[in-house]
Design an enzyme around this catalytic site. Structure first.
Site, PDB file in Angstrom:
ATOM      1  N   ASP A 407      41.497  36.455  37.942  1.00 16.72           N
ATOM      2  CA  ASP A 407      40.750  36.566  38.978  1.00 16.72           C
ATOM      3  C   ASP A 407      40.859  37.232  40.099  1.00 16.72           C
ATOM      4  O   ASP A 407      42.102  37.566  40.415  1.00 16.72           O
ATOM      5  CB  ASP A 407      40.364  35.196  39.439  1.00 16.72           C
ATOM      6  CG  ASP A 407      39.183  35.077  40.345  1.00 16.72           C
ATOM      7  OD1 ASP A 407      37.991  35.463  39.884  1.00 16.72           O
ATOM      8  OD2 ASP A 407      39.433  34.930  41.642  1.00 16.72           O
ATOM      9  N   GLU A 460      39.664  40.818  35.589  1.00 17.42           N
ATOM     10  CA  GLU A 460      38.515  40.948  36.466  1.00 17.42           C
ATOM     11  C   GLU A 460      38.600  41.994  37.645  1.00 17.42           C
ATOM     12  O   GLU A 460      39.310  41.432  38.883  1.00 17.42           O
ATOM     13  CB  GLU A 460      37.912  39.579  37.051  1.00 17.42           C
ATOM     14  CG  GLU A 460      36.443  39.549  37.552  1.00 17.42           C
ATOM     15  CD  GLU A 460      36.215  38.858  38.877  1.00 17.42           C
ATOM     16  OE1 GLU A 460      35.008  38.967  39.403  1.00 17.42           O
ATOM     17  OE2 GLU A 460      37.325  38.484  39.509  1.00 17.42           O
TER      18      GLU A 460
END
Length: 735
Positions: A407, A460
């Protein structure tokens, strides 16, 4: 100071919970002429040491419960137990201060060096047998602490009872507590360098935790699960993800399904319902939003407080292991979201762990993200980098996860990310690259490639950083795949426009093919696109309900035909109207209505074609797997292209029409004349469409079109897409 006064001061410090070296005072000690045994047992009236040759009554030196005894008969520290009495009660127990260390110099060295790849095997709470006695060994890193104690149910949460042994060379603290077993709740009580008591801290390596709002760690094992997926793991090691089908179903475990009374499903209940559902729909992978323990439901797990603990919302950690084992048995891979970029400031967590910055960067211009209100890891500190790298390996080894979706990588790469111009600290040369974070990401991706072959890491990352999925040298970071945020944003902007205006924004769709092979991409339609007022994918489509459903079906076909692996967030496979919320389950009741079932049936068929037709996946990440047929038909908002498997197999043609007008006789070029079969028509009645558009077989004539040797006339459905393949291959013209 005389020896007697020094001893009295040491006892006073112990009773005040300020003694930094309890093993120097407590337990057995050889002294002149014999052996002294000292113990601190509050609430005890008498204390006796049970020695191999008899009993030794310990003298009570003060009312707080400090005892001491001396025997001239013991040549060295013998094994012993303690017997305590209070009124009519008596109990016998092993003295924690009679046991030697559980860590060694190698642990100190590897931690400080930052090369201990499996710190989770050494730090944390581990049930074990030590020197012949069952109990739990505890270890924690707190180099700035003056004193660290284990507190829990087993000692009335009294920090005086079990202060730990400090390993001076590394800042590690450790102790073995006899009789403490699985299920015990505990925290660390830490006296900071300045003498101030820190808030009680959960274990950074805790393998289980209490259900929020409680925050204690729980003694648990993660190393004894009886796995049955040996064949899966062996095959995974040789698996080339980039050339294999990959359609990911992204799941928030807390809201995929809920009990009618709002209770969370257990891991076992999730696996019983989710695995057959995902298999039926043809997905190849499940991706779980963070399963780590986290205090705030609304953070969805992206502000974790326990990086090694599977959240208690769904039961003990072995339940998650069973889920992954069952997924593998059903042919599903499992990817876990991983959050190494930042952590919350909750008092029980990593923030100011031993009284000051430790896990976070000490400069708030690098150690704090104002937009998220979170602390940023100090990636340049070797012990912190080792903690995070070992945590990544933990989920891949202990839980057999098949990959990690990392993330917020952009926030790691840039020192000025989400910071005002005067609120960040540049490098010496004025640049904004977080070099420590780059080195960390290269290290962890290299470690995973070596130690967990076949596991994937997915970034990401939304910037133009060069080489996210390149080998981890130079600017290459070593990720296996990257979320294609540009494709997602551009495509959703395009389909949200009124069809009459799409002709003016044709390049939103074609631009992605300019960089489609700069990285190995995943095309994500993730949870981020259906929250925070964005509505749902269906809801952002323009027009009446029919047009909305048709456009969504066309979008999905466009995505599954486009180069790149696929990711779809839960619920979007049946086109919900309501925006996702973590507080309730998906709107499963919508499946009683045909348009929603039709979208679900389309996703099932797209996944089937994706798996069974190598042209649709084998060269997702390589330019030889794609060729435009027609990229510039802006006036009709139509697109067409070919997909190839790179091995001489049959191609697939993809044609999309993003206007509500049917296009009879729409001509496309094809690589060979002969019979072609319509594999998919998104306007078919079975998907909720009007039944318009080509079906069955069509004939391609040997008439060149757009530099292709053959051509065919198709009936393009309104707001629809067609997939075609040759009936036989190679066709006669290519034989």
């Amino acid at each position: 100071m005389t020896a007697w006064r020094a001893e009295e001061q040491a006892i006073a410090d112990l009773l005040a919970a300020r003694h930094g070296d309890p093993f120097a005072l407590l337990g057995p000690h050889e002294v002149a002429g014999g052996l002294a045994i000292r113990a601190f047992v509050p609430g005890t009236e008498t204390l006796t040491a049970l020695l191999p040759g008899g009993m030794l009554a310990l003298e009570r030196r003060n009312d707080a419960g400090f005892f001491e005894g001396f025997t001239p008969d013991a040549p060295g520290p013998p094994p012993y137990r303690l017997r305590a009495t209070r009124g009519t009660e008596s109990w016998t127990f092993d003295d924690p201060y009679a046991f030697g260390p559980t860590l060694g110099p190698l642990d100190d060295h590897l931690l400080v060096e930052g090369t201990h790849a499996r710190l989770f095997e050494r730090l944390g709470a581990h049930p074990c047998v030590h020197e012949g006695v069952a109990g739990t060994r505890f270890a924690v890193w707190a180099p700035n602490a003056r004193r660290v104690s284990v507190v829990g149910d087993f000692n009335a949460w009294d920090g005086r009872r079990h202060p730990m042994r400090k390993r001076v060379d590394s800042g590690l603290w450790e102790i073995f507590l006899p009789a403490v077993a699985e299920g015990a709740r505990y925290k660390f009580e830490i006296l900071g360098r300045d003498g101030a008591l820190c808030p009680l801290k959960a274990d950074p390596y805790g393998f289980a935790a209490e259900l929020r709002p409680a925050t204690a760690s729980i003694v648990a094992r993660t190393d004894g699960f009886d796995w049955t997926d040996q064949a899966w793991m062996a095959a995974r090691a040789a698996h080339d993800t980039r050339r294999a089908p990959m359609a990911i179903y992204e799941v928030h475990a807390g809201s995929w399904r809920r009990h009618p009374d709002g209770r969370f499903y257990s891991w076992d209940e999730i696996s019983e319902a989710l695995i057959p559902y995902a298999v039926d729909l043809g997905f190849t992978h499940l991706e779980f939003m963070p399963v780590n323990e986290h205090p705030l439901d609304a953070s969805w797990g992206y502000q974790p407080i326990g990086l090694h603990a599977a959240t208690a919302r769904h039961g003990p950690p072995e339940g998650l292991a069973r889920l992954i084992d069952r997924a593998h048995a059903a042919g599903l891979g499992v990817i876990l979201d991983w959050v190494p970029a930042h952590f919350p400031l909750d008092a029980a967590g990593l923030s100011r762990f031993d009284g000051g910055p430790l896990y976070e960067h000490p400069d708030p211009r690098r150690g704090f993200l104002p937009g998220w209100g979170t602390a940023v890891f100090d990636f340049g500190r070797r012990e912190v980098a080792a903690f995070l790298a070992a945590n990544a390996l933990f989920w891949l080894e202990r839980f057999h996860a098949d990959g990690l979706r990392v993330d917020a990588v952009s926030s790691m790469l840039y020192l000025d990310y989400d910071r005002a111009p005067d609120a960040w600290a540049p490098n010496e040369d004025g640049s904004n690259v977080n070099r420590d974070a780059v080195a960390f990401l290269q290290h962890v991706n290299g470690l995973i490639a070596r130690e967990a072959p076949g596991a994937v890491t997915c970034a990401e990352e939304a910037s133009a950083w060069p080489g996210i999925t390149a080998p981890p040298v130079g600017t290459g970071l070593g990720f296996r795949l990257k979320w294609n945020m540009g494709w997602m944003n551009d495509t959703l902007r395009y389909v949200a426009k009124d069809p009459i205006h799409r002709r003016h924004h044709h390049d939103l769709v074609t631009f992605g093919l300019m960089y489609a092979w700069n990285e190995a991409f995943i095309l994500p339609l993730s949870h981020d696109e259906v929250v925070h007022g964005k509505g749902t994918l269906l809801g952002r489509m323009p027009g009446d309900d029919w047009q909305r459903f048709a456009t969504l079906r066309c979008l999905y076909a466009h995505m599954w035909g486009h180069p790149g692996k696929k990711l779809l967030f839960m619920g979007q496979e049946f086109a919900p109207w309501r925006e996702w919320s973590e507080t309730r389950e998906c709107d499963w009741w919508l499946l009683q209505y045909a348009p929603h079932r039709g979208v679900q049936d389309l996703v099932r068929e797209l996944n089937r074609l994706h798996r069974t037709h190598p042209a649709l996946h084998a060269r997702d990440c390589e330019p030889e797997g794609f060729r435009w047929i027609e990229a510039d038909d802006a006036d009709r908002s139509a697109f067409s292209w070919l997909r190839f498997d790179g091995a001489g197999g049959p191609p697939v043609a993809v044609v999309t029409n993003f206007t509500p007008l049917a296009r009879p006789g729409h001509v496309i070029g094809l690589p060979a004349a002969g019979a072609w079969r319509v594999l998919l028509n998104t306007d078919a009645a079975r998907y909720g469409g009007s039944g318009a558009g080509s079906a069955g077989e069509i004939m391609a004539d040997p008439v060149g079109y757009r530099d292709l040797p053959a051509s065919a006339a198709l009936d393009l459905p309104p707001l629809g897409a067609l997939f075609l393949e040759p009936v036989s291959w190679p066709l006669p013209e290519r034989a």
